[in-house]
Design an enzyme around this catalytic site. Sequence first.
Site, PDB file in Angstrom:
ATOM      1  N   ASN A   1       1.557   2.421 -11.589  1.00 49.84           N
ATOM      2  CA  ASN A   1       2.363   3.324 -10.752  1.00 49.84           C
ATOM      3  C   ASN A   1       3.796   2.829 -10.635  1.00 49.84           C
ATOM      4  O   ASN A   1       4.735   3.621 -10.642  1.00 49.84           O
ATOM      5  CB  ASN A   1       1.737   3.471  -9.362  1.00 49.84           C
TER       6      ASN A   1
ATOM      7  N   MET B   1      -2.349  -4.383  -2.014  1.00 53.96           N
ATOM      8  CA  MET B   1      -3.656  -4.469  -1.369  1.00 53.96           C
ATOM      9  C   MET B   1      -3.631  -5.279  -0.070  1.00 53.96           C
ATOM     10  O   MET B   1      -4.503  -6.128   0.155  1.00 53.96           O
ATOM     11  CB  MET B   1      -4.675  -5.043  -2.360  1.00 53.96           C
ATOM     12  N   ARG B   2      -2.622  -5.023   0.763  1.00 50.86           N
ATOM     13  CA  ARG B   2      -2.538  -5.677   2.078  1.00 50.86           C
ATOM     14  C   ARG B   2      -2.094  -4.664   3.112  1.00 50.86           C
ATOM     15  O   ARG B   2      -1.327  -3.755   2.787  1.00 50.86           O
ATOM     16  CB  ARG B   2      -1.464  -6.777   2.080  1.00 50.86           C
TER      17      ARG B   2
ATOM     18  N   ILE C   1       0.179  -3.453   6.047  1.00 46.94           N
ATOM     19  CA  ILE C   1       1.545  -3.731   6.485  1.00 46.94           C
ATOM     20  C   ILE C   1       1.499  -4.054   7.988  1.00 46.94           C
ATOM     21  O   ILE C   1       0.850  -3.351   8.768  1.00 46.94           O
ATOM     22  CB  ILE C   1       2.456  -2.498   6.220  1.00 46.94           C
TER      23      ILE C   1
ATOM     24  N   HIS D   1      -3.087   6.440  -2.390  1.00 52.51           N
ATOM     25  CA  HIS D   1      -4.471   5.965  -2.289  1.00 52.51           C
ATOM     26  C   HIS D   1      -5.364   6.838  -3.179  1.00 52.51           C
ATOM     27  O   HIS D   1      -5.239   8.068  -3.163  1.00 52.51           O
ATOM     28  CB  HIS D   1      -4.932   6.018  -0.832  1.00 52.51           C
TER      29      HIS D   1
HETATM   30  C1  GAR Z   1      -3.781   2.936  -7.672  1.00 51.76           C
HETATM   31  O1  GAR Z   1      -4.792   3.780  -8.143  1.00 51.76           O
HETATM   32  C2  GAR Z   1      -3.570   3.113  -6.190  1.00 51.76           C
HETATM   33  O2  GAR Z   1      -3.843   4.415  -5.749  1.00 51.76           O
HETATM   34  C3  GAR Z   1      -4.538   2.137  -5.613  1.00 51.76           C
HETATM   35  O3  GAR Z   1      -4.467   1.016  -6.448  1.00 51.76           O
HETATM   36  C4  GAR Z   1      -4.206   1.462  -7.778  1.00 51.76           C
HETATM   37  C5  GAR Z   1      -3.128   0.593  -8.350  1.00 51.76           C
HETATM   38  O4  GAR Z   1      -2.987   0.862  -9.726  1.00 51.76           O
HETATM   39  N1  GAR Z   1      -4.228   1.804  -4.253  1.00 51.76           N
HETATM   40  C6  GAR Z   1      -5.137   1.540  -3.323  1.00 51.76           C
HETATM   41  O5  GAR Z   1      -6.331   1.473  -3.544  1.00 51.76           O
HETATM   42  C7  GAR Z   1      -4.557   1.280  -1.944  1.00 51.76           C
HETATM   43  N2  GAR Z   1      -5.569   1.248  -0.948  1.00 51.76           N
HETATM   44  P1  GAR Z   1      -1.722   0.328 -10.495  1.00 51.76           P
HETATM   45  O6  GAR Z   1      -1.564  -1.155 -10.158  1.00 51.76           O
HETATM   46  O7  GAR Z   1      -2.049   0.526 -11.941  1.00 51.76           O
HETATM   47  O8  GAR Z   1      -0.540   1.131 -10.045  1.00 51.76           O
END
Ligand code: GAR
Length: 200
Positions: A14, A90-91, A93, A109
Site C-alpha cells: 500500500n 500493526m500498532r 496509535i 483495514h
Molecule cells: C493491508 O491489507 C492492510 O489493510 C492491513 O495490512 C495489510 C498491509 O499490506 N492492515 C491491517 O490489517 C490493519 N489492522 P501491505 O504491507 O502490503 O501494504
Amino acid sequence: MKNIAVFASGSGSNFQAIVDVVQAGELDANLSLLVCDRPGAICLERAEMAGIPSFVFKAKDYSSKEDYENEILAELKKHQVEFIVLAGYMRLIGSTLLREFEGRIVNIHPSLLPDFPGKDAIGQALVARAKWSGVTIHFVDEGMDTGPIIVQERVRLDKNETRKSLQEKIHKIEHKLYPSILQMLLTQGGVTNDKKTRAY
Ligand code: GAR
C-alpha cells in the site's frame, strides 16, 4: 500541497501504491516520511528506492508507547508532516499522536468493519466462512479499528477461496481505493457520496 507520512510494518504494497501515485502526479501530496516499527521490513527498502526518508524504531527499546510516540512526533515535526496514513501499521496509535493529529490520521483495514477487527482480518473471514468481506478506510481513534468510517468496498468470497486469493483481491482494491480517497481527503477535505457505497 500537504506533507504526509505513511506508517507501515511489513511489505508495504500500500505504501508503494501511494509512492506510485505521488510520483505520477496523481496525488497532490508530498510523501515526506515513512515510519516503520520493524527493522528489516520490505517497506523500508521501498522507501529507500523511492528516495523517501524513513524513521525506524523497535517498540521494545522504549519503556512506553508515550516514549516512542514522542520520538515519532519529533520526526513528524522535523518533516512538517500534516497528515498520517496508516498502511499495514500493526500498532495502536496512542494519545501522544492522537492529540497532535486529531482527525488527521486514517487507516486501511482488510475487512468490512466492524467485522473482523484487529490482526489477521483475512484469516478471520476465512474461518468464519464469510460470504463477503472487503476493505474499510476510516479515521483513527484510540480503539482497535473503531474510528469513523470513510468508505468501504465489498469483495465476495468464492467457495474455494484461499488466504492467498483473498489477500490478492483485497490488495487489488486497496491499491486503487486508498490513493483515490487520500486525494479527496487531502484536496477537498472530504469524500463524495458516490465513493461511499461502491460494491466490488
Ligand atoms: C493491508 O491489507 C492492510 O489493510 C492491513 O495490512 C495489510 C498491509 O499490506 N492492515 C491491517 O490489517 C490493519 N489492522 P501491505 O504491507 O502490503 O501494504
